[in-house]
Design an enzyme around this catalytic site. Structure first.
Site, PDB file in Angstrom:
ATOM      1  N   ARG A  37       1.179  -1.232  -0.488  1.00 59.00           N
ATOM      2  CA  ARG A  37      -0.292  -0.329  -0.026  1.00 59.00           C
ATOM      3  C   ARG A  37       0.940   1.230   0.301  1.00 59.00           C
ATOM      4  O   ARG A  37       0.210   2.018  -0.239  1.00 59.00           O
ATOM      5  CB  ARG A  37      -1.123   0.404   1.347  1.00 59.00           C
ATOM      6  CG  ARG A  37      -1.886  -1.050   0.891  1.00 59.00           C
ATOM      7  CD  ARG A  37      -3.116  -1.408   1.864  1.00 59.00           C
ATOM      8  NE  ARG A  37      -4.565  -1.916   2.021  1.00 59.00           N
ATOM      9  CZ  ARG A  37      -4.957  -2.476   2.891  1.00 59.00           C
ATOM     10  NH1 ARG A  37      -4.777  -2.047   3.958  1.00 59.00           N
ATOM     11  NH2 ARG A  37      -5.957  -3.363   1.817  1.00 59.00           N
ATOM     12  N   LYS A 201     -20.676 -16.890   1.500  1.00 59.42           N
ATOM     13  CA  LYS A 201     -21.874 -16.329   1.706  1.00 59.42           C
ATOM     14  C   LYS A 201     -22.562 -15.986  -0.305  1.00 59.42           C
ATOM     15  O   LYS A 201     -22.192 -14.609  -0.434  1.00 59.42           O
ATOM     16  CB  LYS A 201     -22.074 -15.723   2.226  1.00 59.42           C
ATOM     17  CG  LYS A 201     -21.710 -16.144   4.308  1.00 59.42           C
ATOM     18  CD  LYS A 201     -22.593 -15.475   4.486  1.00 59.42           C
ATOM     19  CE  LYS A 201     -22.292 -16.549   6.546  1.00 59.42           C
ATOM     20  NZ  LYS A 201     -21.511 -15.280   7.274  1.00 59.42           N
ATOM     21  N   GLY A 354      -9.317  -8.140  -1.295  1.00 57.03           N
ATOM     22  CA  GLY A 354      -9.655  -8.702  -0.354  1.00 57.03           C
ATOM     23  C   GLY A 354      -9.250 -10.377  -0.794  1.00 57.03           C
ATOM     24  O   GLY A 354      -8.068 -10.417  -1.099  1.00 57.03           O
ATOM     25  N   GLY A 377     -13.759  -4.275   0.148  1.00 63.20           N
ATOM     26  CA  GLY A 377     -14.510  -3.824  -0.116  1.00 63.20           C
ATOM     27  C   GLY A 377     -15.160  -2.719  -0.978  1.00 63.20           C
ATOM     28  O   GLY A 377     -16.736  -3.033  -1.300  1.00 63.20           O
TER      29      GLY A 377
HETATM   30  P1  AMP Z   1     -15.941 -14.233   0.917  1.00 60.94           P
HETATM   31  O1  AMP Z   1     -15.175 -13.589   2.025  1.00 60.94           O
HETATM   32  O2  AMP Z   1     -17.046 -13.565   1.234  1.00 60.94           O
HETATM   33  O3  AMP Z   1     -14.972 -13.794  -0.205  1.00 60.94           O
HETATM   34  O4  AMP Z   1     -15.246 -15.334   1.605  1.00 60.94           O
HETATM   35  C1  AMP Z   1     -14.353 -16.307   1.335  1.00 60.94           C
HETATM   36  C2  AMP Z   1     -13.273 -17.272   2.539  1.00 60.94           C
HETATM   37  O5  AMP Z   1     -14.999 -17.541   2.311  1.00 60.94           O
HETATM   38  C3  AMP Z   1     -12.567 -17.257   2.156  1.00 60.94           C
HETATM   39  O6  AMP Z   1     -11.680 -17.948   3.832  1.00 60.94           O
HETATM   40  C4  AMP Z   1     -12.797 -19.213   1.724  1.00 60.94           C
HETATM   41  O7  AMP Z   1     -11.796 -19.930   2.430  1.00 60.94           O
HETATM   42  C5  AMP Z   1     -13.950 -19.555   1.824  1.00 60.94           C
HETATM   43  N1  AMP Z   1     -14.572 -20.402   1.776  1.00 60.94           N
HETATM   44  C6  AMP Z   1     -14.441 -20.778  -0.319  1.00 60.94           C
HETATM   45  N2  AMP Z   1     -15.574 -21.461  -0.430  1.00 60.94           N
HETATM   46  C7  AMP Z   1     -15.793 -21.968   1.070  1.00 60.94           C
HETATM   47  C8  AMP Z   1     -15.805 -23.358   1.066  1.00 60.94           C
HETATM   48  N3  AMP Z   1     -17.069 -24.446   0.292  1.00 60.94           N
HETATM   49  N4  AMP Z   1     -16.485 -22.967   2.131  1.00 60.94           N
HETATM   50  C9  AMP Z   1     -16.125 -23.326   2.974  1.00 60.94           C
HETATM   51  N5  AMP Z   1     -15.954 -21.927   3.473  1.00 60.94           N
HETATM   52  C10 AMP Z   1     -14.992 -21.547   2.003  1.00 60.94           C
END
Ligand code: AMP
Length: 397
Positions: A37, A201, A354, A377
């Site tokens: 950064r 999610k 991220g 974000g």
């Molecule tokens: P996000 O912040 O929503 O982009 O989520 C990122 C996180 O999702 C990472 O820490 C991954 O380990 C987790 N992730 C990705 N695929 C899976 C999965 N199939 N089951 C559980 N966690 C997951």
């Protein structure tokens, strides 16, 4: 298309220029462990030095929650920035951020000098966009430059409030680059335009899916969020991540894709484990056939191939969110396969910040991507089609 004034559109000779940077770097025992950064901020700072401005840098660091916390002081950043710039960056230590020390330091500046203020979040008003601190910051300068994309989705004093009390507010090179890449990709993409979404999610990416379905030719959904789609369609997902509240939403999105003629690709096979651990028992099964007691933790090899093929002839690819639990080596293969596919395509490749940015860098493909966003974000909100307050606050051309 966003058309904001930038540092190229102003004359700063002899003027005091407040520059909001993103110096929110990881620190361990006072040492900076990742200086990306800082490096990313240099082009704007160097340009303003060359133009003879008096440069007052500011940033937040961590979450001191309105209280001066010595371990979250920006002092180590001033020291490292001095080395990177090859000229002194004077640290204006001041628990009030804009208190007597900072004001005296600004008064003593010559053209081309650079100082760094203390962590803006030492002031409680910062994250509430309070007027007093916004005015304090504005009182230091004649020109404001926002180069902190990472906080552009927040309306705080140091990126939004301050602009109400300064006549000239423009964006820096880093911010301009983010606006150009993300803005062009979403609003004016070279086609075929493919978006890849993953991560944990559905609920955190609802608006992104909905907005991108209006823009893309192909939407790829992997990662934990894909199991909600599978379950909504009647498949067995065992103990995989799932959000029952979003079954209907998932079905609506499948329908929308069909109506719009967008190719929506979901996994056809998954790598599953009998526990959430790197060393659990593992196997590959077709999507929708995950036994009870098992959970999907990565995409499978057939899916890797389908997803990789889908980006081969793309002209623009945007990627946000890992394909599996890439933090565990046993379940990083799908994410790596997608990173490799992006590295190999001739398309313009844009990585949302991220986790996807971290994954691309950890896996060693960082320099193969066209653009890796510095804001997780903020880039997500861009993909949602939202106006970012930190961008909106800058003067239009
Ligand atoms: P996000 O912040 O929503 O982009 O989520 C990122 C996180 O999702 C990472 O820490 C991954 O380990 C987790 N992730 C990705 N695929 C899976 C999965 N199939 N089951 C559980 N966690 C997951």
């Amino acid at each position: 298309m966003l058309n904001k004034k930038s540092v190229d559109d102003i004359n700063v000779k002899g003027k005091k220029v407040l520059v909001r940077c993103d110096f929110n770097v990881p620190l361990q025992n006072g040492k900076i462990t990742d200086e990306n950064r800082l490096v990313a901020a240099l082009p704007t700072i160097k340009k303003l030095i060359a133009d003879g401005g008096r440069i007052i840098l500011c940033s937040h660091l961590g979450k001191p929650k309105g209280v001066p916390k010595p371990e979250l002081s920006l002092a180590p950043v001033a020291a490292r920035l001095s080395e990177l710039l090859g000229q002194e960056v004077k640290f204006a230590a001041d628990p009030e951020v804009v208190g007597p020390n900072a004001k005296a330091a600004v008064e003593a500046m010559q053209d081309g000098d650079v100082i760094l203020l203390e962590n803006t979040r030492y002031r409680a008003e910062e994250t509430k966009n309070g007027e007093a601190f916004s005015k304090d910051l504005a009182s230091l300068c004649e020109v404001f430059v926002n180069d902190a994309f990472g906080t552009a989705h927040r309306a705080h004093c140091s990126n939004v409030g301050v602009t109400q009390f300064v006549d000239t507010a423009v964006v820096g090179y880093l911010m301009q680059k983010e606006i150009d890449f993300l803005g062009n990709a979403v609003n004016n993409p070279e086609r075929p335009f493919v978006a890849i979404l993953g991560g944990a999610k559905v609920s955190s990416k609802i608006s992104v899916i909905n907005n991108l379905l209006d823009k893309v030719d192909t939407l790829i959904i992997g990662g934990g969020m894909s199991y909600t789609f599978t379950k909504a369609q009647g498949g067995n997902i065992g103990d995989s991540l799932c959000e029952p509240d979003y079954y209907q939403y998932a079905l609506d999105m499948l329908k929308k894709a069909e109506e719009k003629g967008v190719k929506l690709l979901l996994p056809v096979d998954n790598k599953i484990g009998d526990a959430f651990s790197n060393d659990c028992n593992q196997q590959i099964v077709p999507t929708g056939e995950i036994p009870d007691g098992w959970q999907g933790l990565d995409i499978g090899p057939e899916t890797e191939k389908i997803f990789s093929d889908a980006v081969k002839d793309a002209k623009t690819v945007v990627w946000n969110g890992p394909m599996g639990c890439f933090e565990m080596p046993s379940f990083a293969h799908g994410t790596e396969a997608v990173a490799k596919a992006l590295a190999d395509t001739d398309a313009t490749t844009i990585i949302g910040g991220g986790d996807s940015a971290a994954a691309v860098n950890i896996l060693g493909y960082g320099d193969k991507m066209t653009h890796i966003s510095t804001g997780g974000g903020a880039s997500l909100e861009f993909l949602e089609g939202k106006e970012l307050p930190g961008v909106a606050a800058a003067n239009d051309k």
